[in-house]
Write a protein that holds these residues in place. Structure first.
Motif, short mmCIF file in Angstrom:
data_model
loop_
_atom_site.label_atom_id
_atom_site.label_comp_id
_atom_site.label_asym_id
_atom_site.label_seq_id
_atom_site.Cartn_x
_atom_site.Cartn_y
_atom_site.Cartn_z
N GLY A 23 0.82 -1.21 0.00
CA GLY A 23 0.00 0.00 0.00
C GLY A 23 0.85 1.26 0.00
N VAL A 24 0.45 2.25 0.81
CA VAL A 24 1.22 3.50 0.85
C VAL A 24 2.62 3.26 1.38
N GLU B 224 0.52 1.78 -15.22
CA GLU B 224 1.45 2.69 -15.89
C GLU B 224 2.81 2.67 -15.17
N MET B 225 2.80 2.83 -13.86
CA MET B 225 4.05 2.85 -13.09
C MET B 225 4.82 1.54 -13.27
N TYR C 135 8.32 10.64 -14.13
CA TYR C 135 8.46 10.12 -12.77
C TYR C 135 9.87 10.27 -12.21
N GLY C 136 10.67 11.11 -12.82
CA GLY C 136 12.07 11.23 -12.41
C GLY C 136 12.27 11.59 -10.95
N GLU C 137 11.42 12.46 -10.43
CA GLU C 137 11.58 12.89 -9.03
C GLU C 137 11.28 11.77 -8.04
N TYR D 62 8.67 5.68 -6.42
CA TYR D 62 8.11 5.73 -5.08
C TYR D 62 7.39 7.05 -4.87
N ILE D 63 6.06 7.00 -4.79
CA ILE D 63 5.25 8.20 -4.65
C ILE D 63 4.67 8.25 -3.23
N PRO D 64 5.09 9.22 -2.43
CA PRO D 64 4.58 9.32 -1.06
C PRO D 64 3.06 9.38 -1.02
#
Length: 358
Positions: free
Chosen positions: A192-193, A243-244, A281-283, A324-326
């Motif tokens: 999950g998150v 997509e990710m 998504y580079g960041e 990795y997206i917070p």
């Protein structure tokens, strides 16, 4: 085998003007001796090699260690006094030491008791260890095979509603059941998150449908590590998750083609990093693309954007891009591979295409 490794060390000693080398850390000492225990020492001079231990390990050392004179210091008092006498007997004036292993307090003690100059080695042995020989490659391959078998088991085992800790314990148990002596590192089980945490160790969080579940794990087999990451989807993925995943998988495959002798590590990293960046998504990809693996889970070289050094045949490294997206989640796909003259030979055989469970 070990005699050849010692000779390589002596060549490096000559280049640095060292009369001897003192080894305390398990990876370097055992790499050069064949010992599988701990809390022991090696003193290697230009023409002698001493393996120094106490009564707990003397018998084991005599069984395992060749090309060394095995000495037991506990019969004559403290190790530092024993070392002082041995340094004097062997006329050592400049003694190399592992500055990343010896603490400052121990360093001060040695300096006060031993009559020689202590010279930091700056990774002399680690540089030798970068290139794996045939026996090392065989053991790493075996460790990777255990990880692959464990992952196949986990695909059938994992169900929605389990906790991350429950999954991590089963993973550890199964690898040890297959012959692993230990984990390469505490397994990363993040759902999950929490999957946005690149090094998120297992918690009591329940794994739910509609989530990523990242498993980053490996085992130690006869002193050598494996390392692999696969990210599962629990239930049905969202369009964003698809997509990710497709972006990370493609970046991983593109970079894999670049693991060839003579290619700078930073250029391999750039292939995956640029692909992920060009898709927005580079960041969210902050760590290096990979690292060396052997007796330790993180060894040289770093496959990162700052490392200009070139890949060499028989390096064992990882290829592990991620996003990795917070507050949303993340994923990583990682293979363990050997650099060969024909390119990267992948040791991690587990499927990389998206797998949905439950």
């Amino acid at each position: 085998m070990f005699k050849g490794r010692i000779e390589k060390l002596r060549e490096a000693m000559n280049q640095k003007g060292l009369d001897g080398v003192l080894l305390l850390g398990d990876p370097n000492r055992n790499y050069l001796s064949g010992f599988t225990g701990n809390e022991s020492y090696s003193l290697i001079t230009k023409n002698q090699a001493f393996f120094i231990t106490d009564s707990r390990f003397t018998q084991q050392a005599k069984q395992q260690v060749e090309d060394y004179e095995v000495l037991e210091y506990s019969k004559s008092g403290s190790f530092v006094d024993f070392l002082s006498d041995l340094v004097q007997e062997t006329s050592i004036k400049r003694l190399g030491f592992e500055e990343n292993i010896i603490t400052y307090s121990i360093y001060k003690l040695y300096k006060s008791k031993v009559n020689c100059d202590f010279i930091p080695m700056h990774g002399i042995v680690e540089k030798i260890r970068i290139i794996k020989d045939d026996e090392e490659l065989k053991l790493i391959k075996s460790a990777a095979e255990i990880a692959d078998k464990a992952f196949a088991h986990m695909i059938d085992y994992i169900k929605p509603g389990m906790t991350e800790i429950q999954i991590g314990l089963e993973l550890e148990f199964y690898m040890k059941k297959l012959g692993a002596s230990d984990l390469s590192f505490p397994s990363i089980v993040a759902s999950g998150v929490r999957s946005s945490l690149p090094h998120g160790e297992a918690t009591n969080k329940v794994v739910n449908r509609g989530e990523f579940l990242t498993l980053d794990f490996g085992c130690i087999y006869r002193e050598y590590c494996s390392d692999m990451t696969r990210t599962l989807v629990i239930g049905k993925p969202s369009d964003k998750m698809v997509e990710m995943y497709s972006i990370v998988l493609e970046a991983q495959k593109l970079a894999l083609k670049e693991y060839k002798p003579g290619v700078p590590a930073m250029e391999v990293d750039a292939v995956a990093r640029n692909y992920i960046s060009n898709r927005g998504y580079g960041e969210y990809f902050g760590h290096s693309l990979g690292h060396g693996v052997g007796r330790e889970i993180h060894e040289s070289p770093v496959i990162g954007y700052r490392n200009k050094s070139k890949l060499v045949e028989n390096m064992v490294v990882t290829d592990e891009p991620g996003i990795y997206i917070p507050d949303f989640g993340g994923l990583r796909i990682e293979d363990l591979l050997v650099v060969t003259k024909d390119g990267g030979k992948v040791l991690s055989k587990s499927p990389k295409e998206m797998i949905c469970i439950g």
